[in-house]
Structures are given as C-alpha cells and as structure tokens.
Design an enzyme around this catalytic site. Structure first.
Site, PDB file in Angstrom:
ATOM      1  NE  ARG A   1      42.365  -7.610 -11.509  1.00 20.16           N
ATOM      2  CZ  ARG A   1      42.241  -6.478 -10.827  1.00 20.16           C
ATOM      3  NH1 ARG A   1      43.281  -5.685 -10.672  1.00 20.16           N
ATOM      4  NH2 ARG A   1      41.105  -6.140 -10.284  1.00 20.16           N
TER       5      ARG A   1
ATOM      6  CG  HIS B   1      37.809  -2.640 -12.202  1.00 16.85           C
ATOM      7  ND1 HIS B   1      39.027  -3.280 -12.129  1.00 16.85           N
ATOM      8  CD2 HIS B   1      38.090  -1.331 -11.994  1.00 16.85           C
ATOM      9  CE1 HIS B   1      39.995  -2.401 -11.893  1.00 16.85           C
ATOM     10  NE2 HIS B   1      39.444  -1.207 -11.804  1.00 16.85           N
TER      11      HIS B   1
ATOM     12  CD  GLU C   1      44.319  -2.197 -10.342  1.00 13.96           C
ATOM     13  OE1 GLU C   1      44.579  -1.018 -10.030  1.00 13.96           O
ATOM     14  OE2 GLU C   1      43.164  -2.628 -10.497  1.00 13.96           O
TER      15      GLU C   1
ATOM     16  CE1 TYR D   1      48.424   1.943  -9.908  1.00 13.30           C
ATOM     17  CE2 TYR D   1      46.897   1.086  -8.265  1.00 13.30           C
ATOM     18  CZ  TYR D   1      47.332   1.169  -9.572  1.00 13.30           C
ATOM     19  OH  TYR D   1      46.674   0.478 -10.552  1.00 13.30           O
TER      20      TYR D   1
ATOM     21  CG  ASN E   1      44.609  -3.584  -7.090  1.00  9.68           C
ATOM     22  OD1 ASN E   1      45.057  -4.688  -7.425  1.00  9.68           O
ATOM     23  ND2 ASN E   1      43.399  -3.192  -7.391  1.00  9.68           N
TER      24      ASN E   1
ATOM     25  CD  GLU F   1      41.764  -0.370  -6.415  1.00  8.24           C
ATOM     26  OE1 GLU F   1      41.139   0.675  -6.627  1.00  8.24           O
ATOM     27  OE2 GLU F   1      42.981  -0.489  -6.642  1.00  8.24           O
TER      28      GLU F   1
END
Ligand code: FCB
Length: 448
Positions: free
Chosen positions: A75, A119, A354, A295, A293, A164
């Site tokens: 990606r 992005h 991600e 985290y 994504n 995002e």
C-alpha cells in the site's frame, strides 16, 4: 496452527511524503507538507521529508526487499502535487512516470498494489485557495482521482480515496499540529466534511469507470473507547469520544447521516453551515471495502468542554505497555473494533490498512533487535485471527510501516519501519521484526 485464509493480503504500507524524498524533482509542485516543514518549531526534531528514504531513487531496491520479505501486497500513496503541480488542470507527465515505474516494478515482482489517492499531500496552490476549508477542493480531488484512475486502473486493483480524514482535518485544521497548521472547531468540521465529500465524489466517478476487478474504499483511523471506570459520566464520555473519532466518519460513509448526539454537541459550539442539501447522500456511496488503521485504544473519563476539547472527554493514564509514541499497546482493542464495525455497519470486506509501532531502534553489529515490535505485530495478528474466527470478513493486514520514515510532526526520529533506514547513508537494514514477519507469512502459505 490456525491459519489465515489463503487469499489474505500480507501487506506493507507507506505514504508518499513520508518516504519518497525528491520533494522538488522533475516538475513536482509544492504540497502543504513542503511548506509546513519550513515553519519554525513545526517539526519536533527539526527534520523534514525533503530526502526521507529517497524511495524516488531506490524504489527498485525497495520492491525487491518487499519480495524478499514475503509481502504479497504493497500500500502506497501517490502525491497529488507530483501529478498535478497546481492541484488542477496541468498534469506533470514525469510525476505520472515515476508511479508507472513503481507500479510496473511491483507487478513484475507479483506484488499487488493498493493505491491511496490522498495521504495528506495537498498541492500548496489549492491550500492558497482555502485548502480543505474550500468546498471546491473536493471537486478538484474528484477530477484528480479520475485522472489517476484512468492512468493506472488496469494495473492497480485496490484503490483508497482518503487516508484518515480525521487526522487530516483535526490535526491539520483543528489543532494546527499538522500541515497546513490551522486551528479551530469550525475549521476541523468544515475540512472533515469536505474530505468526506471528496471521498463520495471520487468514489462515484471511480465506480462509473471501473471494471469488475477494481475495488475502491476509504481508510479510517479508528480506535476502541472504553470508560475508564464504572461512573456513568465515564461511559458517556466514552460514547462522545467514539462519536468524535469513529462515528463522525463511519456514519456518513455508511448511513448517509451525521450522528445525532454529536450534531447536538457541535451545534452548541459552532455553526454547521458547510453542510449542504444532498451532501450526505453524495458521501454515502457503495464501497467495496473499508481500510482500518489501528494503533491503540483509549480509556476515557469526562472532562470540561473547552475550545481544545469540544467533546468533554479525556483519556486516562493506564498501566498498559507503551510504544515510543507513548501509545498504549492494546491488541484487544483491535479485535473489539473489527467486531463492532461488522456488527454496526454490516459484514463487509475489511482490511487492517495500517498497524504497527514505533520503538527506539538501534543498529548493533549490523542488526536491529526489535523484539518488542515483533511482539506487537504478533499480538495484533492474533486479534485479527480471532476476529476472523468470530465471523469478521477480514481480508488483509498491512504493517505500518515498511520503512522507517518521516513521521509528520515528530520528524525522522520516530521509527515505525520493519526496515531500518540510516537517514545519512540511506542504507536499508531489515529489523528482526521484518524477519519474524517473513517467517510468519511463510508459515501461513500452504502449498497445494
Ligand atoms: C497514521 C498515518 C501514517 C503514520 C502512522 C503512524 O495516522 O496514516 O502516515 O503516520 O499514523
């Protein structure tokens, strides 16, 4: 051993500004990050992405490395200002050529590309006209998306419109810690709305042009939010925090509405006149997949509403292990999130687009022993597997990141790569976590 599906994407992820370098090469226009890094104090360690990993020069070696490490998918993002230096009208053929070379190299190595159209590299020219606060930017984005799709749709099966939109709008226009450095609740919500609108406009166009094999989606940064304790006020704070980060983006994309509770909260503090008749229908386009994504997660309690904290909720300190970003390591939050998105928005193809962690890596004797990162990846992959067993249609996992890179406001000092970069010599050194992943992926491949 329990296996992932054979068609599962074993991916690595990057983005243009973070790795390419060549910030002013071959006719590229200036983007908002080229401008932002020049401001005093904007980047914590004073670095910038002018050279970064110089992937622009070393992309062939990088693709070879992806292959050696067993990745099946990659990606990456294309930089709007490299392709359209002013954001509209004029196309820079040299910019398109770079991505053509990259995509061909990937396909030659049988690595499937997943392309992100945005992005965060907004052409500075468009920022000068108001950036994402200007509704026209959404329409320019759709034009640009169509141009890139026309060029590469035969070679690229997976397309992501926006990466995002919460980060781009909140950190870039609400808190001012990302480019273009603007502040305020109204700016945040206006930019977020136009980013969502741009997703709807572009998705409609790509779907009209696409053949069956291309899939289009969006990548959202989502987290799980838990009440820090059993007070009712903490539960309500968790609901608001979820509305702020997750539902404000998921609801328009899937339901064509903004969440009512959040509308009530925001209406008290600012005007929402950016929202025009028909916008929400335009945003709610059918998509083929959602990129998540992930985290970390938050445990929250109630706190006073202020200009900086419009939802009156704040994360508490926990005793969970932390990464170098001071983010809690909480793999169960990923499992909960995958299940929750499936329950609330319908069973559909999902990708973890991600997931990864920064640690203070060092090269010792030619090796980087990042056991903590390998553990982090292992635990999050176990959450993915559990989610699949619970009926989630999860189709792939993309580690963030393939290479150490320019981590936005933190600069070059936060290392997220499974491959170490020496930013002076540009030497690439796969870390132990890269070899761990290489072996893990191999162990998942059953030869029939
Ligand atoms: C995400 C971004 C990505 C990277 C990681 C750490 O928010 O999409 O570019 O910065 O965080």
């Amino acid at each position: 051993m329990q296996l992932f599906p054979q068609s599962f994407h074993w991916g690595a992820a990057t983005s243009s500004y973070q790795i390419e370098g060549a910030a002013f090469a071959d006719g590229k226009g200036k983007c908002i990050w080229d401008t932002f890094v020049e401001q005093d104090g904007a980047i914590q360690d004073g670095t910038d992405g002018r050279v970064a990993c110089d992937h622009y020069t070393y992309y062939r070696d990088d693709v070879k490395l992806l292959k050696e490490l067993n990745f099946s998918h990659y990606r990456f993002s294309v930089n709007w200002a490299r392709i359209m230096p002013d954001g509209k009208d004029r196309v820079n053929e040299a910019g398109l050529d770079f991505y053509k070379r990259l995509i061909n190299t990937l396909n030659e190595q049988h690595i499937t590309p997943m392309l992100t159209l945005y992005h965060w590299e907004l052409p500075q020219q468009l920022e000068d006209e108001g950036g994402w606060l200007n509704r026209d930017t959404a329409y320019y984005f759709a034009e640009y998306a169509e141009r890139v799709f026309r060029e590469f749709s035969a070679e690229v099966p997976y397309w992501i419109t926006q990466n995002e939109p919460w980060v781009a709008s909140r950190l870039g226009y609400g808190e001012g810690v990302h480019a273009p450095g603007k502040k305020g609740l109204n700016h945040f919500l206006t930019a977020a709305h136009h980013l969502l609108l741009s997703h709807g406009l572009a998705t409609e166009r790509l779907r009209a042009m696409k053949q069956t094999e291309q899939q289009t989606g969006i990548a959202l940064n989502l987290s799980s939010h838990y009440p820090a304790d059993d007070r009712l006020s903490s539960q309500e704070a968790a609901t608001r925090a979820d509305g702020f980060l997750n539902r404000w983006f998921l609801d328009p994309v899937y339901k064509g509405t903004y969440p009512k509770d959040m509308l009530t909260i925001y209406e008290k503090q600012t005007d929402l006149s950016f929202l025009q008749q028909g916008d929400l229908e335009q945003i709610q386009q059918p998509i083929d997949f959602l990129g998540i994504n992930y985290y970390s997660s938050d445990f929250v309690e109630s706190s006073p509403v202020t200009t900086e904290n419009p939802t009156g909720s704040k994360p508490v300190q926990t005793s969970l292990p932390k990464t170098a970003m001071e983010w809690d390591v909480y793999p169960d939050g990923l499992y909960d999130l995958l299940v929750r998105v499936t329950n609330d928005y319908g069973k559909q193809p999902l990708y973890v687009s991600e997931n990864g962690a920064a640690y203070r890596d060092e090269v010792v004797g030619g090796e980087v022993n990042d056991e903590q990162r390998a553990d982090y990846l292992d635990q999050h992959l176990q959450s993915c597997l559990r989610a699949i067993q619970s009926g989630v249609d999860l189709r792939g996992y993309y580690v963030w990141s393939f290479l150490d890179n320019f981590e936005w406001a933190y600069g070059l000092s936060k290392r997220f790569g499974v491959v170490h970069i020496d930013f002076t010599t540009l030497k690439r050194t796969p870390k132990q976590s890269a070899y761990w992943l290489q072996a893990f992926i191999a162990s998942q491949r059953v030869h029939s």
